[in-house]
Design a protein around this motif. Structure first.
Motif, short mmCIF file in Angstrom:
data_model
loop_
_atom_site.label_atom_id
_atom_site.label_comp_id
_atom_site.label_asym_id
_atom_site.label_seq_id
_atom_site.Cartn_x
_atom_site.Cartn_y
_atom_site.Cartn_z
N GLU A 77 36.19 93.51 69.65
CA GLU A 77 35.79 92.28 70.33
C GLU A 77 35.56 92.52 71.82
N ALA A 78 36.41 93.33 72.44
CA ALA A 78 36.23 93.64 73.86
C ALA A 78 34.94 94.43 74.07
N ASN A 79 34.64 95.34 73.16
CA ASN A 79 33.41 96.12 73.27
C ASN A 79 32.18 95.23 73.11
N LEU A 80 32.22 94.31 72.15
CA LEU A 80 31.11 93.38 71.94
C LEU A 80 30.92 92.47 73.15
N ALA A 81 32.02 91.97 73.70
CA ALA A 81 31.93 91.10 74.89
C ALA A 81 31.35 91.85 76.07
N ARG A 82 31.73 93.11 76.24
CA ARG A 82 31.19 93.93 77.33
C ARG A 82 29.69 94.14 77.17
N GLN A 83 29.26 94.42 75.95
CA GLN A 83 27.84 94.63 75.71
C GLN A 83 27.04 93.34 75.89
N LEU A 84 27.58 92.22 75.45
CA LEU A 84 26.88 90.95 75.64
C LEU A 84 26.79 90.57 77.11
N ASP A 85 27.83 90.86 77.89
CA ASP A 85 27.78 90.61 79.33
C ASP A 85 26.72 91.47 80.01
N TRP A 86 26.62 92.73 79.58
CA TRP A 86 25.62 93.63 80.17
C TRP A 86 24.21 93.15 79.85
N ILE A 87 23.99 92.71 78.62
CA ILE A 87 22.67 92.22 78.23
C ILE A 87 22.32 90.94 78.98
N ALA A 88 23.28 90.04 79.14
CA ALA A 88 23.02 88.80 79.88
C ALA A 88 22.69 89.10 81.34
N ALA A 89 23.39 90.05 81.94
CA ALA A 89 23.10 90.41 83.33
C ALA A 89 21.71 91.03 83.46
N ALA A 90 21.34 91.87 82.53
CA ALA A 90 20.00 92.48 82.57
C ALA A 90 18.91 91.44 82.36
N ASP A 91 19.13 90.51 81.45
CA ASP A 91 18.13 89.46 81.21
C ASP A 91 17.96 88.55 82.42
N SER A 92 19.04 88.24 83.09
CA SER A 92 18.93 87.35 84.25
C SER A 92 18.24 88.04 85.42
N LYS A 93 18.37 89.34 85.54
CA LYS A 93 17.73 90.06 86.64
C LYS A 93 16.28 90.40 86.34
N ALA A 94 15.93 90.51 85.07
CA ALA A 94 14.59 90.94 84.70
C ALA A 94 13.52 89.96 85.16
N SER A 95 13.77 88.67 85.04
CA SER A 95 12.75 87.69 85.44
C SER A 95 12.52 87.72 86.95
N PHE A 96 13.59 87.90 87.72
CA PHE A 96 13.44 87.98 89.18
C PHE A 96 12.67 89.24 89.57
N VAL A 97 13.01 90.36 88.98
CA VAL A 97 12.31 91.62 89.30
C VAL A 97 10.85 91.54 88.87
N PHE A 98 10.58 90.90 87.73
CA PHE A 98 9.20 90.75 87.28
C PHE A 98 8.39 89.92 88.28
N ALA A 99 8.96 88.84 88.78
CA ALA A 99 8.24 88.00 89.74
C ALA A 99 7.99 88.74 91.05
N ILE A 100 8.98 89.44 91.56
CA ILE A 100 8.82 90.19 92.81
C ILE A 100 7.81 91.31 92.63
N ASP A 101 7.88 92.03 91.52
CA ASP A 101 6.97 93.15 91.29
C ASP A 101 5.53 92.67 91.16
N THR A 102 5.32 91.58 90.45
CA THR A 102 3.97 91.03 90.31
C THR A 102 3.43 90.56 91.66
N ALA A 103 4.29 89.93 92.45
CA ALA A 103 3.86 89.48 93.77
C ALA A 103 3.52 90.67 94.68
N MET A 104 4.31 91.72 94.61
CA MET A 104 4.02 92.91 95.43
C MET A 104 2.70 93.56 95.04
#
Length: 109
Positions: free
Chosen positions: A11-38
């Protein structure tokens, strides 16, 4: 290792992986917007003719475009899940394999 410890570890391993995926998903949209604007700003400020380029700005712009497009490609890889998994994946072998592995983990003496 007891069954309760094993379940807590999984359960701890699954929670860690889900947290990592959520963090990556939340950052991806911001990086996509900045990269497209650049890339858009780079296209807007670049000279229209090839003779207006000097060597140094052309090299810098080429690297910027290459890294910008590479970033977009890697963001696409991060955003879309892979549908082909490893051969030993439970997702691709069905319920029968899951039951066998579950029985091996929790019903073994």
């Amino acid at each position: 290792m007891s069954d309760i410890d094993r379940v807590n570890l999984l359960e701890a391993n699954l929670a860690r992986q889900l947290d990592w995926i959520a963090a990556a998903d939340s950052k991806a949209s911001f990086v996509f917007a900045i990269d497209t604007a650049m890339l858009g700003v780079l296209a807007a400020v670049s000279p229209r003719t090839g003779s207006a380029w000097a060597v140094a700005p052309a090299i810098v712009a080429a690297f910027a475009v290459a890294f910008g497009l590479a970033t977009l490609l890697l963001l696409c890889f991060a955003s879309f899940p892979r549908t082909k998994g490893p051969k030993n994946s439970l997702k691709h072998h069905g319920v029968r394999s899951f039951i066998i592995v579950f029985a091996m983990l929790f019903c073994a003496p």
